[in-house]
Design a protein around this motif. Structure first.
Motif, PDB file in Angstrom:
ATOM      1  N   ALA A  54      29.428 -12.426  20.509  1.00 21.57           N
ATOM      2  CA  ALA A  54      30.545 -13.223  20.000  1.00 21.57           C
ATOM      3  C   ALA A  54      31.837 -12.594  20.489  1.00 21.57           C
ATOM      4  N   ALA A  55      32.825 -13.424  20.817  1.00 18.81           N
ATOM      5  CA  ALA A  55      34.071 -12.942  21.407  1.00 18.81           C
ATOM      6  C   ALA A  55      35.269 -13.290  20.539  1.00 18.81           C
ATOM      7  N   PHE A  56      36.182 -12.332  20.411  1.00 20.42           N
ATOM      8  CA  PHE A  56      37.484 -12.581  19.815  1.00 20.42           C
ATOM      9  C   PHE A  56      38.367 -13.305  20.832  1.00 20.42           C
ATOM     10  N   PRO A  57      39.439 -13.965  20.386  1.00 22.59           N
ATOM     11  CA  PRO A  57      40.359 -14.569  21.353  1.00 22.59           C
ATOM     12  C   PRO A  57      40.940 -13.502  22.286  1.00 22.59           C
ATOM     13  N   THR A  58      41.021 -13.805  23.566  1.00 23.88           N
ATOM     14  CA  THR A  58      41.608 -12.877  24.530  1.00 23.88           C
ATOM     15  C   THR A  58      43.053 -12.580  24.147  1.00 23.88           C
ATOM     16  N   GLY A  59      43.417 -11.299  24.159  1.00 25.79           N
ATOM     17  CA  GLY A  59      44.773 -10.895  23.801  1.00 25.79           C
ATOM     18  C   GLY A  59      44.969 -10.573  22.332  1.00 25.79           C
ATOM     19  N   PHE A  60      43.983 -10.840  21.511  1.00 26.13           N
ATOM     20  CA  PHE A  60      44.102 -10.616  20.064  1.00 26.13           C
ATOM     21  C   PHE A  60      44.414  -9.157  19.739  1.00 26.13           C
ATOM     22  N   PHE A  61      43.866  -8.227  20.509  1.00 25.53           N
ATOM     23  CA  PHE A  61      44.040  -6.802  20.226  1.00 25.53           C
ATOM     24  C   PHE A  61      45.196  -6.164  21.008  1.00 25.53           C
ATOM     25  N   ASP A  62      45.910  -6.938  21.802  1.00 26.71           N
ATOM     26  CA  ASP A  62      46.969  -6.371  22.652  1.00 26.71           C
ATOM     27  C   ASP A  62      47.997  -5.596  21.836  1.00 26.71           C
ATOM     28  N   GLY A  63      48.278  -4.372  22.255  1.00 26.84           N
ATOM     29  CA  GLY A  63      49.360  -3.594  21.685  1.00 26.84           C
ATOM     30  C   GLY A  63      49.153  -3.114  20.260  1.00 26.84           C
ATOM     31  N   ARG A  64      47.956  -3.261  19.737  1.00 28.48           N
ATOM     32  CA  ARG A  64      47.728  -2.917  18.330  1.00 28.48           C
ATOM     33  C   ARG A  64      47.356  -1.425  18.197  1.00 28.48           C
ATOM     34  N   ASP A  65      48.381  -0.581  18.322  1.00 23.56           N
ATOM     35  CA  ASP A  65      48.141   0.858  18.209  1.00 23.56           C
ATOM     36  C   ASP A  65      47.823   1.267  16.776  1.00 23.56           C
ATOM     37  N   GLU A  66      48.242   0.459  15.808  1.00 26.41           N
ATOM     38  CA  GLU A  66      47.786   0.639  14.426  1.00 26.41           C
ATOM     39  C   GLU A  66      46.787  -0.463  14.135  1.00 26.41           C
ATOM     40  N   LEU A  67      45.576  -0.064  13.781  1.00 28.41           N
ATOM     41  CA  LEU A  67      44.498  -1.042  13.673  1.00 28.41           C
ATOM     42  C   LEU A  67      43.392  -0.474  12.797  1.00 28.41           C
ATOM     43  N   THR A  68      42.851  -1.309  11.931  1.00 28.18           N
ATOM     44  CA  THR A  68      41.660  -0.926  11.179  1.00 28.18           C
ATOM     45  C   THR A  68      40.590  -1.993  11.398  1.00 28.18           C
ATOM     46  N   LEU A  69      39.437  -1.563  11.870  1.00 29.98           N
ATOM     47  CA  LEU A  69      38.285  -2.434  12.094  1.00 29.98           C
ATOM     48  C   LEU A  69      37.271  -2.151  10.999  1.00 29.98           C
ATOM     49  N   SER A  70      36.907  -3.173  10.236  1.00 33.39           N
ATOM     50  CA  SER A  70      35.960  -3.007   9.131  1.00 33.39           C
ATOM     51  C   SER A  70      34.849  -4.037   9.274  1.00 33.39           C
ATOM     52  N   LEU A 162      45.367   0.541  26.936  1.00 37.89           N
ATOM     53  CA  LEU A 162      44.238  -0.169  27.553  1.00 37.89           C
ATOM     54  C   LEU A 162      44.687  -1.380  28.364  1.00 37.89           C
ATOM     55  N   GLY A 163      45.951  -1.800  28.197  1.00 37.28           N
ATOM     56  CA  GLY A 163      46.451  -2.921  28.968  1.00 37.28           C
ATOM     57  C   GLY A 163      46.708  -4.146  28.114  1.00 37.28           C
ATOM     58  N   THR A 164      46.801  -5.297  28.765  1.00 36.65           N
ATOM     59  CA  THR A 164      47.054  -6.560  28.081  1.00 36.65           C
ATOM     60  C   THR A 164      45.953  -7.563  28.409  1.00 36.65           C
ATOM     61  N   ASP A 165      45.983  -8.678  27.699  1.00 37.68           N
ATOM     62  CA  ASP A 165      44.898  -9.676  27.807  1.00 37.68           C
ATOM     63  C   ASP A 165      43.553  -9.015  27.541  1.00 37.68           C
ATOM     64  N   LEU A 166      43.541  -8.158  26.506  1.00 33.22           N
ATOM     65  CA  LEU A 166      42.318  -7.444  26.157  1.00 33.22           C
ATOM     66  C   LEU A 166      41.276  -8.400  25.597  1.00 33.22           C
ATOM     67  N   VAL A 167      40.021  -8.126  25.900  1.00 32.40           N
ATOM     68  CA  VAL A 167      38.915  -8.877  25.307  1.00 32.40           C
ATOM     69  C   VAL A 167      38.395  -8.090  24.106  1.00 32.40           C
ATOM     70  N   GLY A 168      37.711  -8.771  23.219  1.00 36.41           N
ATOM     71  CA  GLY A 168      37.053  -8.124  22.088  1.00 36.41           C
ATOM     72  C   GLY A 168      35.691  -8.751  21.886  1.00 36.41           C
ATOM     73  N   TYR A 169      34.672  -7.918  21.691  1.00 38.95           N
ATOM     74  CA  TYR A 169      33.304  -8.417  21.614  1.00 38.95           C
ATOM     75  C   TYR A 169      32.543  -7.828  20.427  1.00 38.95           C
ATOM     76  N   LEU A 170      31.723  -8.644  19.816  1.00 38.94           N
ATOM     77  CA  LEU A 170      30.653  -8.188  18.941  1.00 38.94           C
ATOM     78  C   LEU A 170      29.367  -8.338  19.746  1.00 38.94           C
ATOM     79  N   GLY A 171      28.812  -7.208  20.184  1.00 36.38           N
ATOM     80  CA  GLY A 171      27.516  -7.255  20.849  1.00 36.38           C
ATOM     81  C   GLY A 171      27.491  -7.154  22.350  1.00 36.38           C
ATOM     82  N   ARG A 172      28.672  -7.035  22.985  1.00 33.26           N
ATOM     83  CA  ARG A 172      28.691  -6.975  24.451  1.00 33.26           C
ATOM     84  C   ARG A 172      29.466  -5.740  24.908  1.00 33.26           C
TER      85      ARG A 172
END
Length: 219
Positions: A54-70, A162-172
Motif C-alpha cells: 500500500a502506498a501513501f500519496p507521493t510527497g506526503f512525507f516531504d520535509g517532515r523532520d518532526e514526525l511520529t509513525l505509529s 532524503l529529498g522531495t516527492d518522497l514515496v511512502g510504503y507499507l510492505g515495499r
C-alpha cells in the motif's frame, strides 16, 4: 488544533484504505487487501507476493523532520531482505522499519545502506506489536508496546535530507531486488510532531476511549 498533530489515520474498519482524518488515502497494489481478523476487526493484509503493498500519496512525507509513525503490525517473514514500512526517494535515500522474525531495525540514510543510522532491538516473533517511531531532526526513538526499544541522537540524515516527492510504503522496499513484506497492519497513524513518551501513551488511551461504548463511558 490537534494537540498530537495527527496528520493521517488508517483504521481500515470501513473496509477501505481511506484516511479517517484527512484526504491522504492509501493506494493498494497487487494482493494488498483489507480483511477481517477475528481479534482485531479489519486489518490490512499483505501476503508477501511481488507487487503487494500500500502506498501513501507521493510527497506526503516531504520535509517532515518532526514526525511520529505509529502502527500495529504483525510480521510473518523471518528471513530475506524487505522493508515493512518505508519512506524515501530511492535506494540511496530512505527511512525504513523492518521486523524480521524477532529482530527490529529502524534506520535512515541519505547515502545508501552502508551509511544507515539505526535503532535495533528484539520482539517476540510472529505476533502483533505496537510500534511508535519518533523522528526529531537527527534523533530517532523507537517504542514497541509502549516500551522504548532504543534511541539514536546522532543520525546521519533527517527526513528533509532524503529529498522531495518522497514515496511512502507499507510492505515495499526502496530496493528493487528486495522481497515484499508478509504480515499485517492495523491502526496506522502519522503525526507531524515528535511525540513524547507520555504523549504516545495518552494518544493510545484517547483512541481506546474513542472506541469504547457509551455505556462504558458513563461508568
Amino acid at each position: 488544533p490537534d494537540p498530537v498533530g495527527l496528520l493521517a489515520q488508517y483504521t481500515f474498519e470501513d473496509g477501505t484504505l481511506a484516511d479517517s482524518v484527512g484526504d491522504n488515502d492509501l493506494t493498494g497494489h497487487g494482493t494488498a487487501a483489507v480483511v477481517d481478523d477475528p481479534e482485531r476487526g479489519k486489518i490490512l493484509r499483505l501476503d508477501g507476493s511481488n507487487g503487494g503493498y500500500a502506498a501513501f500519496p507521493t510527497g506526503f512525507f516531504d520535509g517532515r523532520d518532526e514526525l511520529t509513525l505509529s502502527f500495529d503490525m504483525r510480521s510473518d517473514r523471518s528471513s530475506g531482505n524487505f522493508f515493512s514500512f518505508a519512506l524515501g526517494k530511492d535506494s540511496d535515500r530512505y527511512y525504513f522499519l523492518r521486523t524480521r522474525g524477532g529482530e527490529v531495525r529502524s534506520a535512515i540514510t541519505a547515502s545508501s545502506w552502508q551509511n544507515e543510522s539505526a535503532v535495533t532491538g528484539a520482539v517476540s516473533p510472529g505476533e502483533w506489536h505496537s510500534y511508535d517511531v519518533v523522528l526529531d531532526g537527527r534523533t530517532m526513538a523507537v517504542y514497541v508496546d509502549g516500551v522504548k526499544l532504543g534511541e539514536n541522537d546522532a543520525l546521519g540524515a533527517s527526513v528533509s535530507d532524503l529529498g522531495t516527492d518522497l514515496v511512502g510504503y507499507l510492505g515495499r522496499s526502496l530496493y528493487a531486488a528486495d522481497g515484499y513484506f508478509a504480515g499485517a497492519f492495523d491502526d496506522v497513524r502519522i503525526h507531524d510532531r515528535a511525540l513524547t513518551a507520555d504523549e504516545l501513551l495518552g494518544t493510545d488511551q484517547l483512541l481506546d476511549v474513542s472506541l469504547a461504548t457509551p455505556d462504558v463511558l458513563k461508568v
